[in-house]
Each structure stands twice: as structure tokens, then as C-alpha cells.
Enzyme design. Structure first.
Site: not given
Length: 276
Positions: A11-12, A129, A143, A145, A147
Site C-alpha cells: 500500500s505504500s 531485508s 530491528y 535482529a 533483519k
């Protein structure tokens, strides 16, 4: 026969741009997002409400595609966000939400897609990622962790499924022209405990975030092209980067971790001095 692709967080940003690009290339595109009304519309695009943290929603997303198309050629796991904040302050509840969105959602959607891809003897799982899967900056530990977990999981999956004509690859975007930094900073402040010991550092870091917000980096359209290459290359790469700079910083972090850590501490110390 037109190829079929499923894209999450459609959606974005990067996901929305990818939906548009694949549709323009003649693919049958299924875009999933919670804000389904914001997914682009065209003859080739099917918008489906999707919350990757909800197992029933994930099942419905994949089952709808398979019932309507009887095949699935590519799954792009694009959903993700940053639950920023000091390690000490972020609640375990929010940590779990971060992993549900950035990792477990991708894992479940992939598991639901693999039987069909195996039967086809072909398929591609594209996991979005970040260069943040290798490097790290303060206040984003969870965050990073998620990825890092996504990358290790994807690499292992790739080894397991190549025998079935399937590949699992990673795209690692770097800086983007988006509101990511602003949203991350909002989450960091929301996660701060009352009278947090980290508040002065957060205030200082916020100034740095604001200084480069939206001024440089790749556009969503730029990254959609990287998504397309990752989905269609006949000999897929292990990693996909948008720029030489993104590739270089990941190489430096992996090859020279002590240098990167020293540089990170130097920046941290500089920011700490601003708060005194």
C-alpha cells in the site's frame, strides 16, 4: 501464461511501487496490505487485505491466489518496520510484535507458498531485508535482529529448496527517500520509559535523523527495479543492492567489524557530548 506474484506491504513505498512495476510488465499481481484501499488498482492487480501478524490472514492471502490462479511464481516478503528504542526500554510485547511483522510473517507466507512452488518445480522467494541486517546503529537493536534473522533464515532456505527449482534471495536497501527515519524516531520516543536514562541521547540523535531525512537515497521506484531483478534474474544473486555504496558498507561491516564498531562508538561519543 502470465506469471503470478504476491507482494506484501503493497500500500505504500517500495511495495506499492513494485506492484505497479510488475503490473506494467504484464504480471498478475496480488498485493497485500492492511490498508487495502491504498493498493494501486489496474486490470492486472488484485488487492487483498493482509495482516502478516495474523495467521488466518496469511492463509487467506495465499489460498486466494492459489484458488484463482492455480500457481504462484514469486513471493516478495516486503512487510517490515522499526520498533526503535533503547534495548532496556522497549517492552518484550513490542519486541514480539517486531518479530511477528518482520520475520514470522515472512516465514509463514513462505511455508504456505512452497508446496505449490515445489509442484511447479519453480519459484522465487524474495525477502526484503536491509543493509541493517549487517550493520547496526543505536536504538534499533530489535530491528537489526529481525533483519539478521531474516537473512540467515533465507540463506538456509535457499540451500534447502534449490533442489526443487526454487530460489530464496535477499534484497538489502540502504538509505531511501521516505519517512522511515521520522517514523522510527516516533517509535523510539513511544518506547522510552518515563524518566528514561536514554532521553538525552535520544534527543541528540533525533537532530541527526532530521538533518538528512528525505534528502538522499533511493526512491521507491528505484527499489522496485531491484525487486524486479531479484524476482526475474535467470541466475539470481545471493544479495541484491541498489547502489555500490550500499554494497560497500555491508562489506566493510562484515570484513572489518572492529573498524565499524570503533566508528560507531566515535559517533556515539560525539552525540553524547552534545547532550552535556
Amino acid at each position: 501464461m502470465k506469471k503470478v506474484i504476491a507482494i506484501t506491504s503493497a500500500s505504500s513505498g517500495m511495495g506499492k511501487a513494485a506492484v505497479q512495476l510488475f503490473a506494467e510488465k504484464g504480471w498478475v499481481v496480488y498485493g497485500g496490505a492492511r490498508r487495502v484501499e491504498k493498493i494501486p488498482t489496474s486490470a492486472n492487480i488484485h488487492a487483498i487485505k493482509l495482516d502478516v501478524t495474523d495467521s488466518e490472514s496469511n492463509h487467506n492471502f495465499i489460498q486466494t491466489i492459489l484458488s484463482e490462479q492455480q500457481r504462484l511464481d514469486v513471493l516478495i516478503n516486503n512487510a517490515g518496520y522499526s520498533e526503535g528504542g533503547p534495548v532496556e526500554d522497549v517492552s518484550i510485547e513490542n519486541v514480539r510484535k517486531q518479530f511477528e511483522t518482520n520475520f514470522f510473517g515472512a516465514a509463514e507466507l513462505t511455508k504456505l507458498s512452497l508446496p505449490t512452488m515445489r509442484a511447479q518445480n519453480s519459484g522465487r522467494i524474495v525477502n526484503i531485508s536491509s543493509i541493517g541486517g549487517d550493520l547496526y546503529i543505536p536504538l534499533n537493536a530489535y530491528y537489526h535482529a529481525t533483519k539478521a534473522a531474516l537473512q540467515q533464515w533465507s540463506d538456509t532456505l535457499d540451500v534447502e529448496v534449490q533442489q526443487f527449482g526454487i530460489r530464496s534471495v535477499i534484497v538489502q536497501p540502504g538509505g531511501t527517500q521516505s519517512s522511515w527515519s521520522a517514523i522510527t524516531m516516533d517509535n523510539i520516543r513511544k518506547n522510552l520509559k518515563p524518566d528514561s536514562a536514554y532521553l538525552p541521547f535520544v534527543n541528540s540523535l533525533a537532530k541527526s535523523f532530521g538533518s538528512f531525512e528525505g534528502q538522499s537515497g533511493a526512491t521507491s521506484a528505484d527499489l522496485a527495479k531491484v525487486f524486479y531483478a531479484a524476482a526475474t534474474d535467470s541466475k539470481p544473486k545471493h544479495r541484491y543492492f541498489r547502489s555500490f555504496g550500499d554494497r560497500a558498507i555491508v562489506h566493510i561491516v562484515r570484513a572489518y567489524p572492529r573498524i565499524y564498531r570503533a566508528a560507531s562508538l566515535a559517533v556515539l561519543n560525539r552525540l553524547a557530548k552534545r547532550t552535556k
